[in-house]
Design a protein around this motif. Structure first.
Motif, PDB file in Angstrom:
ATOM      1  N   LYS A   1      24.551   6.811  11.637  1.00 12.35           N
ATOM      2  CA  LYS A   1      25.196   6.805  10.374  1.00 12.35           C
ATOM      3  C   LYS A   1      24.813   7.927   9.497  1.00 12.35           C
ATOM      4  N   TYR A   2      23.455   8.634   9.714  1.00 12.85           N
ATOM      5  CA  TYR A   2      23.197   9.429   8.782  1.00 12.85           C
ATOM      6  C   TYR A   2      23.367  11.056   9.304  1.00 12.85           C
ATOM      7  N   VAL A   3      24.126  11.008  10.387  1.00 11.44           N
ATOM      8  CA  VAL A   3      24.104  12.342  11.226  1.00 11.44           C
ATOM      9  C   VAL A   3      25.020  13.520  10.414  1.00 11.44           C
TER      10      VAL A   3
ATOM     11  N   ASN B   1      -2.190   5.266   5.891  1.00 13.36           N
ATOM     12  CA  ASN B   1      -2.309   6.659   6.099  1.00 13.36           C
ATOM     13  C   ASN B   1      -1.043   7.440   6.157  1.00 13.36           C
ATOM     14  N   GLN B   2       0.156   6.934   5.906  1.00 11.28           N
ATOM     15  CA  GLN B   2       1.352   7.835   5.511  1.00 11.28           C
ATOM     16  C   GLN B   2       2.341   7.013   5.070  1.00 11.28           C
ATOM     17  N   GLY B   3       3.480   7.433   4.721  1.00  8.44           N
ATOM     18  CA  GLY B   3       4.760   6.660   4.565  1.00  8.44           C
ATOM     19  C   GLY B   3       4.981   6.291   3.072  1.00  8.44           C
TER      20      GLY B   3
ATOM     21  N   SER C   1      25.596  13.578   7.205  1.00  7.90           N
ATOM     22  CA  SER C   1      24.862  14.077   6.092  1.00  7.90           C
ATOM     23  C   SER C   1      23.841  14.932   6.330  1.00  7.90           C
ATOM     24  N   ILE C   2      22.935  14.592   7.293  1.00  5.87           N
ATOM     25  CA  ILE C   2      21.885  15.484   7.872  1.00  5.87           C
ATOM     26  C   ILE C   2      22.404  16.814   8.319  1.00  5.87           C
ATOM     27  N   ASP C   3      23.627  16.790   8.976  1.00  9.03           N
ATOM     28  CA  ASP C   3      24.190  18.191   9.485  1.00  9.03           C
ATOM     29  C   ASP C   3      24.530  19.031   8.436  1.00  9.03           C
TER      30      ASP C   3
ATOM     31  N   GLN D   1      -1.639   2.433  13.776  1.00  2.00           N
ATOM     32  CA  GLN D   1      -3.039   2.601  13.067  1.00  2.00           C
ATOM     33  C   GLN D   1      -2.403   2.896  11.511  1.00  2.00           C
ATOM     34  N   ARG D   2      -1.833   2.286  10.958  1.00  3.83           N
ATOM     35  CA  ARG D   2      -1.171   2.474   9.629  1.00  3.83           C
ATOM     36  C   ARG D   2      -2.304   2.591   8.502  1.00  3.83           C
ATOM     37  N   TYR D   3      -3.361   1.843   8.628  1.00  9.35           N
ATOM     38  CA  TYR D   3      -4.378   1.645   7.464  1.00  9.35           C
ATOM     39  C   TYR D   3      -5.600   2.332   7.791  1.00  9.35           C
TER      40      TYR D   3
ATOM     41  N   LEU E   1       0.827  -1.204   0.008  1.00  6.58           N
ATOM     42  CA  LEU E   1      -0.026  -0.019  -0.017  1.00  6.58           C
ATOM     43  C   LEU E   1       0.880   1.003  -0.013  1.00  6.58           C
ATOM     44  N   ARG E   2       2.178   1.171   0.395  1.00  3.12           N
ATOM     45  CA  ARG E   2       3.170   2.313   0.328  1.00  3.12           C
ATOM     46  C   ARG E   2       3.914   2.323  -0.736  1.00  3.12           C
ATOM     47  N   HIS E   3       4.241   1.145  -1.260  1.00  4.87           N
ATOM     48  CA  HIS E   3       5.682   1.033  -1.972  1.00  4.87           C
ATOM     49  C   HIS E   3       5.355   0.510  -3.521  1.00  4.87           C
TER      50      HIS E   3
ATOM     51  N   LYS F   1      12.244   5.735  19.096  1.00  9.10           N
ATOM     52  CA  LYS F   1      11.811   4.207  18.502  1.00  9.10           C
ATOM     53  C   LYS F   1      12.065   4.277  16.897  1.00  9.10           C
ATOM     54  N   VAL F   2      11.680   5.537  16.463  1.00  9.97           N
ATOM     55  CA  VAL F   2      11.752   5.547  14.871  1.00  9.97           C
ATOM     56  C   VAL F   2      13.180   5.540  14.372  1.00  9.97           C
ATOM     57  N   GLY F   3      14.089   6.095  15.118  1.00 11.18           N
ATOM     58  CA  GLY F   3      15.451   6.182  15.205  1.00 11.18           C
ATOM     59  C   GLY F   3      16.295   4.815  15.162  1.00 11.18           C
ATOM     60  N   SER F   4      15.667   4.144  16.157  1.00 13.83           N
ATOM     61  CA  SER F   4      16.279   2.626  16.433  1.00 13.83           C
ATOM     62  C   SER F   4      16.011   1.817  15.302  1.00 13.83           C
ATOM     63  N   ARG F   5      15.221   2.097  14.204  1.00 17.25           N
ATOM     64  CA  ARG F   5      15.020   1.116  13.261  1.00 17.25           C
ATOM     65  C   ARG F   5      16.416   1.489  12.454  1.00 17.25           C
ATOM     66  N   HIS F   6      17.130   2.433  12.500  1.00 18.02           N
ATOM     67  CA  HIS F   6      18.140   2.442  11.552  1.00 18.02           C
ATOM     68  C   HIS F   6      19.639   2.449  12.334  1.00 18.02           C
TER      69      HIS F   6
ATOM     70  N   LYS G   1      22.946  18.520   5.057  1.00 20.23           N
ATOM     71  CA  LYS G   1      22.036  18.961   4.163  1.00 20.23           C
ATOM     72  C   LYS G   1      20.513  19.021   4.667  1.00 20.23           C
ATOM     73  N   GLY G   2      20.348  19.228   6.021  1.00 19.15           N
ATOM     74  CA  GLY G   2      19.170  18.989   6.612  1.00 19.15           C
ATOM     75  C   GLY G   2      18.285  17.657   6.433  1.00 19.15           C
ATOM     76  N   LEU G   3      17.201  17.518   6.863  1.00 24.89           N
ATOM     77  CA  LEU G   3      16.468  16.531   6.666  1.00 24.89           C
ATOM     78  C   LEU G   3      15.657  16.251   5.463  1.00 24.89           C
ATOM     79  N   LEU G   4      15.950  15.132   4.542  1.00 22.60           N
ATOM     80  CA  LEU G   4      15.408  15.153   3.213  1.00 22.60           C
ATOM     81  C   LEU G   4      14.456  13.968   3.274  1.00 22.60           C
ATOM     82  N   SER G   5      13.454  13.858   2.419  1.00 25.87           N
ATOM     83  CA  SER G   5      12.354  12.880   2.523  1.00 25.87           C
ATOM     84  C   SER G   5      12.956  11.661   2.120  1.00 25.87           C
ATOM     85  N   LYS G   6      13.964  11.568   1.323  1.00 26.41           N
ATOM     86  CA  LYS G   6      14.655  10.270   1.002  1.00 26.41           C
ATOM     87  C   LYS G   6      13.723   9.479   0.070  1.00 26.41           C
ATOM     88  N   GLY G   7      13.554   8.238   0.209  1.00 22.04           N
ATOM     89  CA  GLY G   7      12.676   7.536  -0.508  1.00 22.04           C
ATOM     90  C   GLY G   7      11.226   7.797  -0.568  1.00 22.04           C
ATOM     91  N   ARG G   8      10.849   8.718   0.767  1.00 19.99           N
ATOM     92  CA  ARG G   8       9.348   8.776   0.988  1.00 19.99           C
ATOM     93  C   ARG G   8       8.921  10.182   0.456  1.00 19.99           C
ATOM     94  N   LEU G   9       7.533  10.308   0.656  1.00 19.40           N
ATOM     95  CA  LEU G   9       7.120  11.592  -0.232  1.00 19.40           C
ATOM     96  C   LEU G   9       7.434  12.661   0.664  1.00 19.40           C
TER      97      LEU G   9
END
Ligand code: HQG
Length: 181
Positions: free
Chosen positions: A102-104, A75-77, A106-108, A61-63, A14-16, A131-136, A110-118
């Motif tokens: 590992k992304y710090v 609902n998003q993503g 680059s973020i410092d 509540q993703r859907y 549904l997202r990708h 929690k979201v960060g721990s996925r990476h 370029k700022g936060l970019l949407s990368k693969g998402r919208l």
């Protein structure tokens, strides 16, 4: 029944990659429920009861179904270009973004970019961002000066499941926090 694996597959479709189930989404991200079930059923056991249970019990509540449950969407993503009709919403003064160490660098730069998402996804509270960060990997949390961004004309959206979205966050609105303290 443990539906976690099926739920992950559903979010991928549904997202990708709706084509993985042989379906298409409409411009607002909706899939036809009967087509979705038939598509998933080609590779595994699946039915309306399982779909309803996934939607009802999903921890984020993703859907959402439409009113008569003939359509479903994430609902998003999304990474594919659909318009989920997020309302433009005045953000709180600060929001949070969790990422991996590992992304710090680059973020410092370029700022936060949407990368693969919208959109760039932001959280209303710091714990969720950790929690979201721990996925990476090792999590790093940024505080986003969303109040100033809004004052400067950046638009914020809120999904029905409470995720904050914006197109990008320039470096000047970011402040790094360690995840621990
Ligand atoms: C990072 C999950 C390098 C960004 C979550 C993130 C969320 C950069 C990664 C939702 C960068 C993209 C989204 C830059 C940003 N250079 N890296 N300039 N700018 N990044 O998974 O925010 O469980 O696409 O920090 O809970 O982690 O799937 O985004 O680490 O709500 O429902 O690029 O997905 O929800 O990763 O997660 P993602 P996200 P679900």
């Amino acid at each position: 029944m443990n539906l976690t694996k099926t739920s992950k597959y559903l979010s991928m479709i549904l997202r990708h990659r709706p084509e993985a189930a042989g379906i298409v989404l409409d411009e607002h991200g909706w899939a036809k429920v009967d087509e979705l079930i038939a598509g998933i059923r080609k590779t595994q056991k699946f039915n309306m009861e399982m779909l309803e249970e996934i939607v009802r019990t999903d921890n984020k509540q993703r859907y959402s179904f439409n009113e008569d449950r003939s359509l479903i969407r994430a609902n998003q993503g999304h990474s594919i270009p659909v318009d989920v009709e997020f309302p433009v919403t005045e953000p709180p003064g600060m929001l949070w973004h969790g990422t991996g160490e590992k992304y710090v660098a680059s973020i410092d730069q370029k700022g936060l970019l949407s990368k693969g998402r919208l959109y760039v996804h932001l959280s209303g509270d710091r714990e969720t961002a950790v929690k979201v960060g721990s996925r990476h990997g090792k999590p790093v949390v940024y505080r986003v000066n969303s109040g100033q961004m809004a004052a400067d004309g950046y638009l914020f959206y809120r999904s029905v499941n409470g995720v904050w979205l914006t197109k990008e966050v320039p470096v000047r609105y970011l402040e790094k926090y360690s995840a621990a303290g």
